[in-house]
Scaffold this motif. Sequence first.
Motif, PDB file in Angstrom:
ATOM      1  N   VAL A 269       0.877  -1.178   0.000  1.00 33.74           N
ATOM      2  CA  VAL A 269       0.000   0.000   0.000  1.00 33.74           C
ATOM      3  C   VAL A 269       0.905   1.216   0.000  1.00 33.74           C
ATOM      4  N   LEU A 270       0.673   2.145  -0.904  1.00 31.90           N
ATOM      5  CA  LEU A 270       1.592   3.265  -1.069  1.00 31.90           C
ATOM      6  C   LEU A 270       1.776   4.077   0.213  1.00 31.90           C
ATOM      7  N   SER A 271       0.688   4.322   0.923  1.00 30.03           N
ATOM      8  CA  SER A 271       0.793   5.106   2.151  1.00 30.03           C
ATOM      9  C   SER A 271       1.689   4.418   3.173  1.00 30.03           C
ATOM     10  N   HIS A 272       1.694   3.064   3.172  1.00 30.31           N
ATOM     11  CA  HIS A 272       2.562   2.315   4.064  1.00 30.31           C
ATOM     12  C   HIS A 272       4.010   2.331   3.570  1.00 30.31           C
ATOM     13  N   LEU A 273       4.181   2.315   2.237  1.00 34.26           N
ATOM     14  CA  LEU A 273       5.531   2.342   1.679  1.00 34.26           C
ATOM     15  C   LEU A 273       6.247   3.646   2.027  1.00 34.26           C
ATOM     16  N   LEU A 274       5.504   4.752   2.034  1.00 36.39           N
ATOM     17  CA  LEU A 274       6.116   6.037   2.378  1.00 36.39           C
ATOM     18  C   LEU A 274       6.685   5.998   3.790  1.00 36.39           C
ATOM     19  N   LYS A 275       5.967   5.359   4.697  1.00 35.31           N
ATOM     20  CA  LYS A 275       6.419   5.276   6.088  1.00 35.31           C
ATOM     21  C   LYS A 275       7.481   4.197   6.284  1.00 35.31           C
ATOM     22  N   LYS A 276       7.651   3.347   5.275  1.00 33.11           N
ATOM     23  CA  LYS A 276       8.637   2.273   5.367  1.00 33.11           C
ATOM     24  C   LYS A 276      10.056   2.773   5.097  1.00 33.11           C
ATOM     25  N   ALA A 277      10.196   3.939   4.492  1.00 37.42           N
ATOM     26  CA  ALA A 277      11.522   4.484   4.195  1.00 37.42           C
ATOM     27  C   ALA A 277      12.354   4.586   5.469  1.00 37.42           C
ATOM     28  N   GLU A 278      13.597   4.171   5.387  1.00 36.34           N
ATOM     29  CA  GLU A 278      14.474   4.217   6.565  1.00 36.34           C
ATOM     30  C   GLU A 278      14.730   5.666   6.984  1.00 36.34           C
ATOM     31  N   LEU A 279      14.957   6.526   5.998  1.00 43.41           N
ATOM     32  CA  LEU A 279      15.202   7.941   6.253  1.00 43.41           C
ATOM     33  C   LEU A 279      14.463   8.772   5.218  1.00 43.41           C
ATOM     34  N   TRP A 280      14.107   9.990   5.605  1.00 41.10           N
ATOM     35  CA  TRP A 280      13.553  10.967   4.673  1.00 41.10           C
ATOM     36  C   TRP A 280      14.474  12.190   4.663  1.00 41.10           C
ATOM     37  N   PHE A 281      15.059  12.461   3.499  1.00 42.08           N
ATOM     38  CA  PHE A 281      15.865  13.665   3.318  1.00 42.08           C
ATOM     39  C   PHE A 281      15.001  14.710   2.616  1.00 42.08           C
ATOM     40  N   VAL A 282      14.876  15.873   3.221  1.00 40.67           N
ATOM     41  CA  VAL A 282      13.994  16.920   2.710  1.00 40.67           C
ATOM     42  C   VAL A 282      14.831  18.082   2.193  1.00 40.67           C
ATOM     43  N   ASN A 283      14.567  18.492   0.972  1.00 36.59           N
ATOM     44  CA  ASN A 283      15.322  19.561   0.322  1.00 36.59           C
ATOM     45  C   ASN A 283      14.859  20.927   0.834  1.00 36.59           C
ATOM     46  N   SER A 284      15.075  21.173   2.117  1.00 35.69           N
ATOM     47  CA  SER A 284      14.699  22.449   2.725  1.00 35.69           C
ATOM     48  C   SER A 284      15.668  22.733   3.865  1.00 35.69           C
ATOM     49  N   ASP A 285      15.416  23.828   4.578  1.00 36.66           N
ATOM     50  CA  ASP A 285      16.342  24.232   5.630  1.00 36.66           C
ATOM     51  C   ASP A 285      15.579  25.034   6.678  1.00 36.66           C
ATOM     52  N   PHE A 286      16.085  25.033   7.912  1.00 35.02           N
ATOM     53  CA  PHE A 286      15.458  25.795   8.987  1.00 35.02           C
ATOM     54  C   PHE A 286      15.483  27.293   8.707  1.00 35.02           C
ATOM     55  N   ALA A 287      16.411  27.740   7.878  1.00 33.84           N
ATOM     56  CA  ALA A 287      16.481  29.160   7.533  1.00 33.84           C
ATOM     57  C   ALA A 287      15.324  29.575   6.631  1.00 33.84           C
ATOM     58  N   PHE A 288      14.639  28.594   6.035  1.00 31.18           N
ATOM     59  CA  PHE A 288      13.566  28.867   5.076  1.00 31.18           C
ATOM     60  C   PHE A 288      12.220  28.316   5.537  1.00 31.18           C
ATOM     61  N   GLU A 289      12.215  27.094   6.015  1.00 28.14           N
ATOM     62  CA  GLU A 289      10.974  26.402   6.379  1.00 28.14           C
ATOM     63  C   GLU A 289      10.443  26.916   7.710  1.00 28.14           C
ATOM     64  N   PHE A 290       9.106  26.905   7.872  1.00 28.12           N
ATOM     65  CA  PHE A 290       8.516  27.211   9.170  1.00 28.12           C
ATOM     66  C   PHE A 290       8.921  26.115  10.160  1.00 28.12           C
ATOM     67  N   ALA A 291       9.285  26.522  11.375  1.00 30.74           N
ATOM     68  CA  ALA A 291       9.678  25.543  12.388  1.00 30.74           C
ATOM     69  C   ALA A 291       8.513  24.607  12.687  1.00 30.74           C
ATOM     70  N   ARG A 292       8.802  23.313  12.738  1.00 28.19           N
ATOM     71  CA  ARG A 292       7.770  22.303  12.960  1.00 28.19           C
ATOM     72  C   ARG A 292       8.418  21.062  13.554  1.00 28.19           C
ATOM     73  N   PRO A 293       7.632  20.184  14.210  1.00 27.52           N
ATOM     74  CA  PRO A 293       8.218  18.945  14.753  1.00 27.52           C
ATOM     75  C   PRO A 293       8.641  17.999  13.641  1.00 27.52           C
ATOM     76  N   LEU A 294       9.779  17.355  13.835  1.00 27.09           N
ATOM     77  CA  LEU A 294      10.304  16.380  12.886  1.00 27.09           C
ATOM     78  C   LEU A 294      10.538  15.057  13.599  1.00 27.09           C
TER      79      LEU A 294
END
Length: 489
Positions: free
Chosen positions: A202-227
């Motif tokens: 199931v695709l929604s489960h596969l997304l959560k199966k990833a060992e790590l998620w690398f996000v092309n953003s930065d704290f200098a740009f993105e709104f602060a949020r829980p990770l």
Amino acid sequence: MRGQRVLLLVGFLLPGLLLSETAKILTLSLMGFKEGEKSYNVINWLLPEDFNKEFKKSFDFFMEETLGGRSTFEHYFNILEQLGLQCSHLLRRHDIMNSLKNENFDLVVVETFDYCPFLVAEKLGRPFVSFLPTSFGTVDFGPPSPLSYVPVFHSLLTDRMDFWGRVKNFLMFFNFCMRQRRIHSAFDKTIKEHFPEGPRPVLSHLLKKAELWFVNSDFAFEFARPLLPNTVYVGGLLAKPIKPVPQEFENFIAKFGDSGFVLVTLGSMVSVIRSQEVPKEMNAAFARLPQGVIWKYKASHWPKDIKLAANVKLVDWLPQNDLLGHPHIRLFVTHGGMNSVMEAIQHGVPMVGIPILGDQYENMLRVEARNFGVSIRLKQLKAETLALKMKQVMEDKRYKSAVVAASIIRRSHPLTPAQRLVGWIDHILQTGGAAHLKPHALQQPWYEQYLLDVLLFLLVATLGTAWLCGKLLGLVARWLCGSRKLKKA
């Protein structure tokens, strides 16, 4: 990471496994090779010609509707269905799939443009990590998202919402969830065709199966949020040391002295624009500036009946990173793509954004919220408005100060984005996966995560207790009434 075998799967926007610039930098970062070395092999494959024609027709129509301000979700969904069919063609290529299986990769890196790389990784049965090249909220892979201050994608809200903003964000959340389900359904036929019914993913489960998620953003740009612990910001992977610009650019810049120059790039998709109004209005706006303008625009596509402004230089290609790092740059006019925004922040250059599609609107919303610049919609683009916005950003020093402060934040990280990416991948390769980084919440159903089952239990228990108390009080009251009657008798 030398000695480890890594497979990089890129989003399949065009036929074949295309190695995009982002994917190229990812590969070089992972392998630790210099850019001149042969550090990867590219697997090419061809689709049937009739499919290519149909896909190109659908994509061109989608872009025309988008650039004309007429796009709908159905147009986007049609493209996703085409990508699902394209994925089926790849999975049917047993020669490619068997070759990949025989390589016995230690890890698969998937670029999240579409969902086919997830299915390929699952088919290979190898652990995988995911790279998200767009804004954070475009894909739901399980991070905590409190709706009181984390804006839903496409809501065009900031993290500072008033009451009605929170109402809008709450309602947009349900719309986002429904669209995510619809998007995933575009690959249902592919999954049914290539995976047996029992362990069918199931695709929604596969997304959560990833060992790590690398996000092309930065704290200098993105709104602060829980990770979550397995989510890492690596915005700025494309950042390179500044090199001297070619002499033809230096000669042009020198003509304008201390006035400096404006850099204009609107991405690769802008070539689809067939209307002459956009270049006409932009050219008229640039003519009002004392600065020189270096504009990435194919001269062969320039409308013949429009005279190019004297202070404008059209080029088919330009060294964007080096020009953004030039001491005489004053402004960056951009479509708001994530990599372009990250490069502008890296070099402390204020922006005027003209978002065209996808996550670019959200990116420019953050640029405005952070005071790095302003934006203008493509369909509202007029020479006078664009000229005023450009002068506003260049003359008001607050924009420059804000983006320079963000640049200091970007540069002051203890590790570079590439070092963070490689370091975390090394970590999971050495520890046998990232199970210790994933909270149990990723395996819980949504009603458990939000404690709805607990709330329902407490509600039923409270109502049940109240009902029993009412019954008991009624019995006591009737008993007391009966006792008084007997005494009177």
